[in-house]
Design an enzyme around this catalytic site. Structure first.
Site, PDB file in Angstrom:
ATOM      1  N   THR A   4       0.822  -1.179   0.118  1.00 15.56           N
ATOM      2  CA  THR A   4       0.032  -0.109   0.004  1.00 15.56           C
ATOM      3  C   THR A   4       0.734   1.420   0.144  1.00 15.56           C
ATOM      4  O   THR A   4       1.403   1.373  -0.889  1.00 15.56           O
ATOM      5  CB  THR A   4      -0.612   0.262   1.295  1.00 15.56           C
ATOM      6  OG1 THR A   4      -0.016  -0.231   2.391  1.00 15.56           O
ATOM      7  CG2 THR A   4      -1.863   0.510   0.825  1.00 15.56           C
TER       8      THR A   4
ATOM      9  N   GLY B 215       4.327  18.970  22.539  1.00 12.95           N
ATOM     10  CA  GLY B 215       5.793  19.028  21.694  1.00 12.95           C
ATOM     11  C   GLY B 215       5.847  18.726  20.231  1.00 12.95           C
ATOM     12  O   GLY B 215       6.415  17.899  19.987  1.00 12.95           O
ATOM     13  N   GLY B 216       4.581  18.873  19.757  1.00 18.07           N
ATOM     14  CA  GLY B 216       4.478  18.770  18.198  1.00 18.07           C
ATOM     15  C   GLY B 216       4.747  17.149  17.700  1.00 18.07           C
ATOM     16  O   GLY B 216       3.983  16.460  18.205  1.00 18.07           O
TER      17      GLY B 216
END
Length: 525
Positions: A348, A430-431
């Site tokens: 995929t 923290g992203g």
């Protein structure tokens, strides 16, 4: 028990209710709501909205949120998706034609419709006790009167105020200069918006004068947003996704959030004897870094708006984690996780509240990059997130920017269940670090027996963009050993993430933990 010879924090223990978040005024307001008869949802909304003033670089009413809610008297967990969609006219093809290969993060193109306010309205209506006006009242007072700038907030302002632009400079700086420690910061325009929401509900934000102010600001800098886009925005409610690590169940918000990345990362780590390693040594750090590279590579390939994602089962499958774990060399860092993992894939600001009835809320609320897009509306000073930067411009990718789609999100609230019992709402800000942060906290507690506060205090590392970032808590010997394994070791510019947690003991005692990397605390009663 911590070593009292060393600086640190003790856990906060309470029986009636507790809030842990990244600013004490927000935590205090949340507990005041609990004392006034509100529940965890009422309190979480109150604290979260205050954080938009207390930590304006991190969050605000122009942002998005996700929440996991465990109602009182139940071990069920509900997922609330308060992330906005791209405006109907947004299209990756237009940005590609203009010469862009990524969504410009500080542009109106990166601004999706702010979703948090609708989520707060939905949460209050469905699970709150007091009503939205009571939840917003503390924030309205603070927005009008202002609050002193705290230490970490002052650091954020000094680092990132240059990313503000136009009306953002007017509302969020002193004539272009950052606010400093102890100075009073207020957002009277936001206070007026909250008053309208308190009296009119979501229509006070998504229609009328406030919406007109937001659309005008975005259109003036190239945005394709319309009033219809704002009016059409709606929160969705569903079920969490979950996975197990050594018998503990981690519940995460489903896509478009990246919580599945934390589940996959823990699945990979389960194939290694982490408990036999030094918690702050090179071996544990190396294995975690390699596992994170592979988990994040999988995220980047497949994660998107749930309506467009075809490979969630693949990311959740134990077989996928096992195959990725087999790719890790314990003695050498991989150069390119994308190339190494190709054969496996070829088919995929956070707040948690628990109330006296043990309703638990795990809520994360953000504008993405520091100060988001840097763009704010003129009259009301609504600072816009830049979550659209989470889209890809790659043609045919499931996360390709298209009108009406939600982008891949980094923010992820978490809840632990042990033997079917909800035991710990928690989150790690923290992203990009957040899935790695969830895995680190859980392995700290599960493999090394740390209590929640110790698990949050412990030094952190993060493999990102070809570097292995280490906080200063790692020894020089560990740094040298990691470099010898092939890692490009650097000291992180700032603290890696910030976390909050509430452990619910079997006897009903609540144990709160709050990350020293932020200005906040846990407060109970």
């Amino acid at each position: 028990m911590r070593d009292f010879h060393l600086p640190g924090r003790s856990a906060v223990l309470a029986t009636n209710g507790l809030c842990a978040t990244s600013h004490p005024l927000a935590a205090g307001a949340a507990v005041d709501i609990l004392k006034a008869g509100g529940n965890a949802v009422d309190a979480a909304i109150a604290g979260a909205v205050i954080l938009g003033l207390a930590e304006p670089a991190m969050t605000g009413i122009g942002g998005d949120c996700f929440a996991l809610i465990s109602p009182a008297g139940s071990e069920e967990v509900i997922a609330v998706n308060g992330s906005g969609r791209a405006p109907a006219a947004a299209d990756a093809a237009n940005l590609r034609a203009a010469g862009h290969d990524v969504v410009p993060p500080r542009s109106a193109h990166a601004v999706t419709i702010p979703g948090a306010i609708d989520a707060f309205c939905t949460m209050s209506e469905n699970w709150g006790r007091l009503g939205l006006a009571d939840s917003l009242a503390p924030a309205i007072r603070y927005m009008e009167d202002g609050i002193p700038v705290a230490s970490r907030v002052a650091w954020d302002w000094s680092e990132y105020h240059g990313d503000l632009q136009g009306h953002g400079v007017k509302h969020y700086t002193r004539g272009g200069q950052p606010y400093h420690l102890g100075e009073i910061f207020a957002l009277p325009g936001n206070a007026e918006v909250l008053r309208r929401i308190a009296s009119q509900g979501r229509d006070g934000f998504y229609t009328g004068e406030v919406a007109e102010d937001m659309v005008a600001a975005l259109n003036a800098v190239g945005g394709v947003h319309t009033l219809e886009d704002f009016a059409a925005n709606r929160t969705t409610i569903g079920e969490p996704i979950g996975g197990f690590y050594k018998g503990r169940e981690l519940l995460e918000h489903p896509p478009n959030g990246q919580g599945v990345t934390a589940i996959l990362l823990l699945g990979i780590l389960s194939h290694f004897d982490i408990a036999a390693m030094d918690p702050f040594g090179a071996q544990r750090t190396h294995i975690e870094a390699e596992a994170a590279k592979l988990a994040y590579d999988a995220r980047n390939r497949f994660l998107s708006d749930a309506d467009h994602m075809k490979r969630l089962d693949h990311l959740m499958a134990p077989e996928t984690a096992a195959k990725l774990a087999a790719l890790i060399d314990p003695k050498r860092a991989m150069a390119s996780p994308a190339e190494v993992s190709e054969t496996v894939h070829k088919e995929t600001i956070y707040i948690t509240v628990v109330d006296k009835d043990r309703m638990a809320v795990s809520l994360i609320y953000s504008v993405f990059n520091d100060f988001g897009s840097g763009i704010a509306s003129d009259k009301f000073g609504v600072l816009f997130q830049n979550r659209g930067a989470g889209f890809t411009l790659a043609e045919g990718h499931p996360n390709e920017m298209k009108g009406g789609k939600r982008p891949m999100h980094t923010i992820i609230p978490g809840i632990l269940r042990d033997n079917g019992r909800v035991t710990m709402p928690f989150g790690v800000m923290g992203g990009q670090y957040q899935p790695n942060g969830h895995a680190r906290v859980i392995t700290n507690m599960t493999d090394f027996g740390m209590d929640p506060q110790a698990a949050l205090d412990a030094p952190r590392s993060f493999a990102e963009k070809g570097q292995l970032k280490l906080e200063r808590g790692y020894s020089d010997a560990v740094r040298a050993e990691l470099a010898g394994l092939g890692h490009d070791v650097v000291t992180a510019d700032g603290p890696i993430g910030g976390a909050q947690a509430i452990l619910i003991h079997e006897n009903g005692v609540l144990e709160g933990a709050s990350d020293p990397r932020k200005d906040g605390c846990a407060i109970g009663y």
